[in-house]
Scaffold this motif. Structure first.
Motif, PDB file in Angstrom:
ATOM      1  N   THR A 160     -10.407   9.531  -9.021  1.00  0.00           N
ATOM      2  CA  THR A 160     -10.206  10.977  -9.058  1.00  0.00           C
ATOM      3  C   THR A 160      -9.074  11.299  -8.093  1.00  0.00           C
ATOM      4  OG1 THR A 160     -11.323  13.124  -8.975  1.00  0.00           O
ATOM      5  CG2 THR A 160     -11.833  11.559  -7.209  1.00  0.00           C
ATOM      6  N   LEU A 161      -8.691  12.567  -8.027  1.00  0.00           N
ATOM      7  CA  LEU A 161      -7.562  12.958  -7.182  1.00  0.00           C
ATOM      8  C   LEU A 161      -8.056  13.421  -5.810  1.00  0.00           C
ATOM      9  CD1 LEU A 161      -5.701  14.951  -9.957  1.00  0.00           C
ATOM     10  CD2 LEU A 161      -4.855  12.862  -8.890  1.00  0.00           C
ATOM     11  N   PRO A 162      -7.639  12.754  -4.722  1.00  0.00           N
ATOM     12  CA  PRO A 162      -8.148  13.072  -3.385  1.00  0.00           C
ATOM     13  C   PRO A 162      -7.291  14.078  -2.608  1.00  0.00           C
ATOM     14  CG  PRO A 162      -6.876  11.073  -3.261  1.00  0.00           C
ATOM     15  CD  PRO A 162      -6.799  11.552  -4.700  1.00  0.00           C
ATOM     16  N   ILE A 213      -8.485  19.252  -4.599  1.00  0.00           N
ATOM     17  CA  ILE A 213      -8.497  18.719  -5.970  1.00  0.00           C
ATOM     18  C   ILE A 213      -9.682  17.784  -6.200  1.00  0.00           C
ATOM     19  CG2 ILE A 213      -7.120  17.572  -7.737  1.00  0.00           C
ATOM     20  CD1 ILE A 213      -4.629  18.278  -6.137  1.00  0.00           C
ATOM     21  N   ALA A 214     -10.134  17.101  -5.155  1.00  0.00           N
ATOM     22  CA  ALA A 214     -11.264  16.177  -5.306  1.00  0.00           C
ATOM     23  C   ALA A 214     -12.496  16.904  -5.833  1.00  0.00           C
ATOM     24  CB  ALA A 214     -11.569  15.497  -3.980  1.00  0.00           C
ATOM     25  N   GLU A 215     -12.635  18.175  -5.461  1.00  0.00           N
ATOM     26  CA  GLU A 215     -13.798  18.943  -5.894  1.00  0.00           C
ATOM     27  C   GLU A 215     -13.737  19.299  -7.375  1.00  0.00           C
ATOM     28  OE1 GLU A 215     -13.929  22.259  -3.252  1.00  0.00           O
ATOM     29  OE2 GLU A 215     -14.574  21.058  -1.517  1.00  0.00           O
ATOM     30  N   LEU A 216     -12.563  19.189  -7.984  1.00  0.00           N
ATOM     31  CA  LEU A 216     -12.430  19.471  -9.413  1.00  0.00           C
ATOM     32  C   LEU A 216     -12.952  18.317 -10.259  1.00  0.00           C
ATOM     33  CD1 LEU A 216      -8.834  21.043  -9.510  1.00  0.00           C
ATOM     34  CD2 LEU A 216     -11.044  22.228  -9.321  1.00  0.00           C
ATOM     35  N   GLY A 217     -13.018  17.124  -9.659  1.00  0.00           N
ATOM     36  CA  GLY A 217     -13.551  15.963 -10.367  1.00  0.00           C
ATOM     37  C   GLY A 217     -12.718  15.532 -11.562  1.00  0.00           C
ATOM     38  N   ILE A 218     -11.404  15.673 -11.473  1.00  0.00           N
ATOM     39  CA  ILE A 218     -10.535  15.268 -12.580  1.00  0.00           C
ATOM     40  C   ILE A 218     -10.448  13.741 -12.614  1.00  0.00           C
ATOM     41  CG2 ILE A 218      -8.192  15.370 -13.526  1.00  0.00           C
ATOM     42  CD1 ILE A 218      -7.838  18.034 -12.044  1.00  0.00           C
ATOM     43  N   VAL A 261       0.852  -1.185   0.000  1.00  0.00           N
ATOM     44  CA  VAL A 261       0.000   0.000   0.000  1.00  0.00           C
ATOM     45  C   VAL A 261       0.886   1.233   0.000  1.00  0.00           C
ATOM     46  CG1 VAL A 261      -1.784   1.287   1.246  1.00  0.00           C
ATOM     47  CG2 VAL A 261      -1.793  -1.208   1.282  1.00  0.00           C
ATOM     48  N   SER A 262       0.559   2.189  -0.851  1.00  0.00           N
ATOM     49  CA  SER A 262       1.296   3.441  -0.900  1.00  0.00           C
ATOM     50  C   SER A 262       0.657   4.419   0.072  1.00  0.00           C
ATOM     51  CB  SER A 262       1.275   4.009  -2.323  1.00  0.00           C
ATOM     52  OG  SER A 262       1.913   5.268  -2.368  1.00  0.00           O
ATOM     53  N   GLY A 263       1.439   4.961   0.992  1.00  0.00           N
ATOM     54  CA  GLY A 263       0.864   5.844   2.007  1.00  0.00           C
ATOM     55  C   GLY A 263       1.965   6.506   2.819  1.00  0.00           C
ATOM     56  N   PRO A 264       1.694   6.977   4.057  1.00  0.00           N
ATOM     57  CA  PRO A 264       0.416   6.864   4.743  1.00  0.00           C
ATOM     58  C   PRO A 264      -0.544   7.988   4.376  1.00  0.00           C
ATOM     59  CG  PRO A 264       2.012   7.878   6.191  1.00  0.00           C
ATOM     60  CD  PRO A 264       2.742   7.571   4.899  1.00  0.00           C
ATOM     61  N   SER A 265      -1.794   7.653   4.136  1.00  0.00           N
ATOM     62  CA  SER A 265      -2.825   8.617   3.812  1.00  0.00           C
ATOM     63  C   SER A 265      -4.159   7.909   3.846  1.00  0.00           C
ATOM     64  CB  SER A 265      -2.573   9.214   2.419  1.00  0.00           C
ATOM     65  OG  SER A 265      -2.653   8.206   1.434  1.00  0.00           O
ATOM     66  N   ILE A 266      -5.189   8.551   3.325  1.00  0.00           N
ATOM     67  CA  ILE A 266      -6.524   7.976   3.351  1.00  0.00           C
ATOM     68  C   ILE A 266      -6.585   6.631   2.648  1.00  0.00           C
ATOM     69  CG2 ILE A 266      -7.202   9.234   1.289  1.00  0.00           C
ATOM     70  CD1 ILE A 266     -10.031   9.337   2.375  1.00  0.00           C
ATOM     71  N   ASN A 267      -5.705   6.425   1.651  1.00  0.00           N
ATOM     72  CA  ASN A 267      -5.791   5.176   0.892  1.00  0.00           C
ATOM     73  C   ASN A 267      -5.474   3.947   1.748  1.00  0.00           C
ATOM     74  OD1 ASN A 267      -3.153   6.449   0.750  1.00  0.00           O
ATOM     75  ND2 ASN A 267      -2.512   4.733  -0.486  1.00  0.00           N
ATOM     76  N   MET A 268      -4.910   4.156   2.946  1.00  0.00           N
ATOM     77  CA  MET A 268      -4.689   3.029   3.849  1.00  0.00           C
ATOM     78  C   MET A 268      -5.998   2.429   4.321  1.00  0.00           C
ATOM     79  SD  MET A 268      -1.521   4.134   6.297  1.00  0.00           S
ATOM     80  CE  MET A 268      -2.587   5.088   7.360  1.00  0.00           C
ATOM     81  N   VAL A 269      -7.038   3.260   4.389  1.00  0.00           N
ATOM     82  CA  VAL A 269      -8.304   2.818   4.961  1.00  0.00           C
ATOM     83  C   VAL A 269      -8.838   1.581   4.250  1.00  0.00           C
ATOM     84  CG1 VAL A 269     -10.718   3.463   5.358  1.00  0.00           C
ATOM     85  CG2 VAL A 269      -8.894   5.139   5.749  1.00  0.00           C
ATOM     86  N   TYR A 270      -8.744   1.560   2.926  1.00  0.00           N
ATOM     87  CA  TYR A 270      -9.326   0.476   2.148  1.00  0.00           C
ATOM     88  C   TYR A 270      -8.764  -0.885   2.563  1.00  0.00           C
ATOM     89  CZ  TYR A 270     -10.782   4.387  -0.788  1.00  0.00           C
ATOM     90  OH  TYR A 270     -11.335   5.548  -1.233  1.00  0.00           O
TER      91      TYR A 270
END
Length: 331
Positions: free
Chosen positions: A110-112, A204-209, A35-44
Motif C-alpha cells: 500500500t502507499l505509506p 495515504i496509508a489510511e486509504l488502503g490503496i 534501497v530507495s530512500g531515505p524514508s521508512i523503507n530503510m528500516v527493513y
C-alpha cells in the motif's frame, strides 16, 4: 523551520550521500543491495543487516541508498546492484522495456505517504495550478501522486504542475522555502512537517490503496545463477521484518541511528507507520500491481499487453512456505 528540523534534514541528506558513494573495493561474494530512500523503507534492510539476519543465512550484503527508485532501477540494469528494495513501477517499466528484472517478494503493498501542503492550502481544489514535488519522474512518488490526485478528482497532466526535486529532505526544504505548494513524503518527515504547522491533506496509508510500494527485486539471471543466495537473502529479510515488529526497543535504536533523530515522537511515529503498512505475508499484491501497471502504461504503452504475473516470481516464497519457514517464524 526550527533548528531541530533543519539539523534533522541535514542529517538525512548527509546520510544519503555517505551511503550512495561508489563502491571502490568489495569482496567477490558481497552482494550490493540497493534501497530507495531515505524514508521508512530503510528500516527493513537495516534491521536485517544490523540484527545479523543476512549473516545468519550466509549472505554478505552491502546496503547502498539511492535518492529515487528510478536511479536505483538504472543501477540494477547496469548489474552493479544485484537485489533492490524499491517501488514496483520501476520494475514494471524496466521489464516491459526488455530488462530481466523480476519481483520476488514484497513488504509494503500500500502507499505509506502523506501529501503535505503549504500552510495556506487546506483543500484539494486549492492545488489546481499549483506545483507538487516528487523525487523523479517514473519513481514511486510519481506514480503515487498521480493515483491519489485521480482519486480526488484532479488530473496530474492538466490540473497541477509536477516537478522533480530529489530526496524527501530536499522536497520538504523547498516547501518551507515557498518554492513549491505541496509534496509527497513519508514518515518521519510527515510528522516533522505537521509539527511545523504544514497541512497534511491526506495520510495515504489510511486509504488502503493496493500498490507495490516496497518490493524485493532482482534479475532472472541472478535467480538462475544464484538461487540459494536469493532464497537466503529473502529468509534474512523476512525474518528482519518479523524482528522489527517484535523487538520495538531495538528497532527504535535502528530508526534513531539511520534517520539521525533522537526525537522520541518522530521515532515512535516512524515505528507505528512501519507496523501499519507492512505486509507480513511477503507476497506481492496482484491488485496493487494492476494499479501500478495502469499508471506505468501512460508512459510505457506496452505494459497494457502484460499481466501482473509477468512481473513476479514467487518460487522462493512458495518454497519457504512449503518448508515451514513462515510457520516457524510466526509461531
Amino acid at each position: 523551520m526550527n533548528k531541530g528540523t533543519v539539523a534533522f534534514l541535514r542529517g538525512l541528506v548527509v546520510f544519503t550521500l555517505l551511503l550512495a558513494r561508489p563502491v571502490l573495493v568489495r569482496s567477490a561474494d558481497t552482494i550490493i543491495v540497493g534501497v530507495s530512500g531515505p524514508s521508512i523503507n530503510m528500516v527493513y534492510s537495516f534491521v536485517a543487516r544490523d540484527a545479523g539476519l543476512w549473516q545468519k543465512y550466509g549472505v554478505d550484503a552491502r546496503v547502498v541508498l539511492f535518492e529515487a527508485g528510478s536511479l536505483l532501477a538504472q543501477a540494477m540494469l547496469s548489474g552493479d546492484v544485484k537485489i533492490s528494495i524499491s517501488s514496483g513501477p520501476a520494475a514494471i517499466a524496466a521489464r516491459t522495456q526488455g530488462a530481466d528484472t523480476i519481483i520476488v517478494a514484497a513488504c509494503v503493498n500500500t502507499l505509506p505517504y502523506s501529501i503535505v501542503a503549504a500552510k495556506g492550502i487546506t483543500q484539494w481544489a486549492q492545488l489546481r495550478g499549483k506545483k507538487i514535488a516528487i523525487s523523479r519522474l517514473g519513481s514511486g512518488t510519481d506514480t503515487a501522486i498521480r493515483l491519489v490526485l485521480k482519486k480526488y478528482g484532479l488530473d496530474a497532466a492538466k490540473d497541477v504542475m509536477i516537478v522533480q526535486l530529489g530526496t524527501q529532505p530536499s522536497r520538504f526544504q523547498a516547501l518551507a522555502a515557498g518554492a513549491i505548494d505541496a509534496t509527497i513524503i513519508s514518515p518521519p518527515l510527515d510528522l516533522a512537517a505537521k509539527k511545523q504547522g504544514y497541512q497534511i491533506l491526506v495520510n495515504i496509508a489510511e486509504l488502503g490503496i493496493p500498490y507495490p510500494q516496497q518490493v524485493i527485486e532482482t534479475t532472472d539471471r541472478f535467480v538462475r545463477e544464484n538461487p540459494q543466495t536469493v532464497k537466503n537473502f529473502l529468509k534474512g529479510f523476512i525474518e528482519g521484518v518479523r524482528y522489527a515488529a517484535t523487538h520495538k526497543d531495538e528497532t527504535h535504536k535502528i530508526i534513531t541511528k539511520y534517520l539521525n533523530t533522537a526525537d522520541p515522537e518522530i521515532v515512535e511515529a516512524t515505528y507505528q507507520s512501519y507496523l501499519q503498512v507492512t505486509d507480513y505475508s511477503a507476497y506481492p499484491n496482484m491488485e496493487g500491481l494492476r494499479n501500478a501497471m495502469e499508471e506505468v502504461a501512460q508512459r510505457v504503452p506496452a505494459v497494457k499487453s502484460k499481466k501482473p504475473e509477468d512481473f513476479v516470481n514467487t518460487r522462493f516464497l512458495k518454497e519457504l512456505e512449503k518448508e515451514g519457514f513462515f510457520k516457524q517464524l510466526y509461531k
